[in-house]
Design a protein around this motif. Sequence first.
Motif, PDB file in Angstrom:
ATOM      1  N   UNK A  94       0.947  -1.148   0.114  1.00 30.32           N
ATOM      2  CA  UNK A  94      -0.004   0.029   0.052  1.00 30.32           C
ATOM      3  C   UNK A  94       0.821   1.198   0.109  1.00 30.32           C
ATOM      4  N   UNK A  95       2.088   1.156   0.656  1.00 27.30           N
ATOM      5  CA  UNK A  95       2.842   2.358   0.803  1.00 27.30           C
ATOM      6  C   UNK A  95       3.372   2.728  -0.684  1.00 27.30           C
ATOM      7  N   UNK A  96       3.677   1.669  -1.383  1.00 24.94           N
ATOM      8  CA  UNK A  96       3.975   2.214  -2.719  1.00 24.94           C
ATOM      9  C   UNK A  96       2.997   2.968  -3.626  1.00 24.94           C
ATOM     10  N   UNK A  97       1.715   2.774  -3.211  1.00 25.61           N
ATOM     11  CA  UNK A  97       0.731   3.485  -4.047  1.00 25.61           C
ATOM     12  C   UNK A  97       0.708   5.013  -3.725  1.00 25.61           C
ATOM     13  N   UNK A  98       1.453   5.596  -2.925  1.00 24.51           N
ATOM     14  CA  UNK A  98       1.420   6.926  -2.554  1.00 24.51           C
ATOM     15  C   UNK A  98      -0.088   7.513  -2.079  1.00 24.51           C
ATOM     16  N   UNK A  99      -0.653   6.735  -1.330  1.00 23.65           N
ATOM     17  CA  UNK A  99      -1.806   6.751  -0.871  1.00 23.65           C
ATOM     18  C   UNK A  99      -1.892   6.408   0.598  1.00 23.65           C
ATOM     19  N   UNK A 100      -2.529   7.093   1.537  1.00 28.29           N
ATOM     20  CA  UNK A 100      -2.491   6.554   3.093  1.00 28.29           C
ATOM     21  C   UNK A 100      -3.408   5.613   3.375  1.00 28.29           C
ATOM     22  N   UNK A 101      -3.248   4.745   4.163  1.00 30.81           N
ATOM     23  CA  UNK A 101      -4.049   3.503   4.442  1.00 30.81           C
ATOM     24  C   UNK A 101      -4.623   3.563   5.945  1.00 30.81           C
TER      25      UNK A 101
END
Length: 697
Positions: free
Chosen positions: A475-482
């Motif tokens: 998820x961190x690689x998607x440049x979106x918070x989770x």
Amino acid sequence: MSFFKKYSPFINLLVFFLIVNIILRIVLLFHPITQSTFGVFEIIKIFSFGLFSDLFVFIVASALLWLYLLFLSNSKYEKPWGYIIFGCLLSLLIYVSFFNTILNEYGGSLPEIGISFIALKTFFFGLLLFLPKYRKQIRLVLYSITIFIFVLVIVQNAISEFFFWNEFGVRYNFIAVDYLVYTNTVIGNIMESYPVIPLFIGVGLITALFTYFIVKHTKPFLYNLPSFADKIKGLGVYVVLFIISLFVIPFFANQEKSTNVFTNELQADGLYKFYVAFMNNELEFHKFYKTLPDAEAFALLQKQLPGIGNRTSLRIIKSDSTEIHKNVVLITIESYSAEFMKGYGSEKNITPFLDSLAQQSLQFTNLYAVGNRTVRGLEAVTLCLPPSAAESVVKRKDNKNKFSTGNLFKQRGYNVKYMYGGDAFFDNMGDFFGGNGYDIVDKKTFTPEEITFSNIWGVCDEDMYNKAIKVMNTEAKENKPFFNHIMTVSNHRPFTYPEGKIDISGKAKSRDGGVKYTDYAMKQFFAMASKQSWFKNTVFVILADHCASSSGKTELPMDKYHIPAFIYSPGFIPAKEETVLMSQIDIMPTLFGLLNYNYSSKFYGQDIFAADYKPRAFVATYQDLGLIKDNVLTIISPVKKVKQFQLIPQPNTKLKPGFQLFYDEKPMTTLREDLVNETISFYQTSAYLLKNKKCQK
């Protein structure tokens, strides 16, 4: 066909069931609690519709009886089949007795029950096989025992329905389902409330008497067992009747439309009402609880939640600062009482990591879980509503598209996931979270290499945390918070976990071991997480779903709802011990306040740091709904009962004031009506909003 002749066990038990239910209706009709008069038409409807309902309910309920009767035969004892069947039963008995089976994985008394059943089946089959001269007598004894059990169930159900009516004035509802959950409490209540020994003796004698007559009348069936062809014909007829019953039973239930509630209840079949209650999982608030006019209830709610509109919980939450979109990891820990931790007085040292982490966190020392089931904790942190009467929203049909914490994160572009080491089908979790916009990561998503240990509940916590790290790295690689909500499983009976991790063996299957392994696994998780690129930009919210047990001297013992909770985010949220009284439903709104979120809220949960927050907490079982405020516990219960207890602290001088757990709950003879009305307003309005679909996103 033998199955439908006058000497058939099926026909005899059917007649007995119908007669018992007719007598029961007559008794309930004239019961003092049945405060109503009935016209001739209503009497006819009660007994005619009731008779047909009972008939078709018995057809469905007799499936086990049919299974037993179909397997009565002499041919299965003939060579070689008798020896083959006996060998299979003996092998199965050896397997369950000496090897690890799914029964052992679950633990409790289930292994003993399973072994005992198979042992008895093997023993009696052996007697019938090897003693053919006595087969007739042995079969008669076993047949009599079987008939006795069926008669006992019918009689016991009638007695139970009478006592249920005696207390609530209705047939079975979800309270009866609740009684199955709280078996110990119910049995204790029965022991204290009724002359149990005379009652049991009476039930036993009645059951034995009618068993004698039924066995005597049905001996021709037993001594002339149906042929295989006759069994096939009988089974065919029964299957047709069974299918018809599945349609007819709801039809008669839908005829319960009288304006006289007692008419509807009396014509109903209690067993079917129990089934409906079990499936619907709801308890009508206005019918069973003390209420206020809706306008007054919402006016009182408005004083607690300033800014709400007319008959809604909607209000605007504003912040003077810029929103902070950090990653959020919410960890709800299975069955984790505050008393496990050192800060609350434990001297066992079974939570060393969480004891340490709490000191580095914003720790809420006076927080109470809303209930005593996992679904209640999940509901509290997801919907931030007071606990509903009967079953949790999580397990209801109308559980989707709610205004939820996940929804607020999604509005801000977060990836939102629910992570669970077991099968999310359990307790309807998958349906609930999936229906509210969460992606599901559960045991089904694990590859075989990702599972190092599992039991009946799912993979161990270490495996779940390892999976969570992998997911969050992606998820961190998607440049979106989770936002990831993780539910642990290891601190649950049978308390098994990988060996060699802690100084308590998993083979001991002890609660202390489950707690300590849960603590150990979380330590490993934070050790791994601290090395990841996203760690410094992440807020961790950690709290229990509920306490390890809920039983106590009172309906709602305070210490059995007191759970640990803290928010850990070094460099962002300073470590502090916050002692204000708060509820499990407040934890996420408080986090949103710390993140400076601006949003339209439908939550009953509040930011405890807001200027208008008024300390209170909610605690409940399925039927007792409580409010803690001003050192008073107010409880509303069916049927329109209200109790209040003065909460008198029982301080432990070794603990800080903010970490006290125990209170003496002293019954109040004079009620504080303001707190009674406030309690009613919270629960009545939330029930109204759920029923009228005003809690949707």
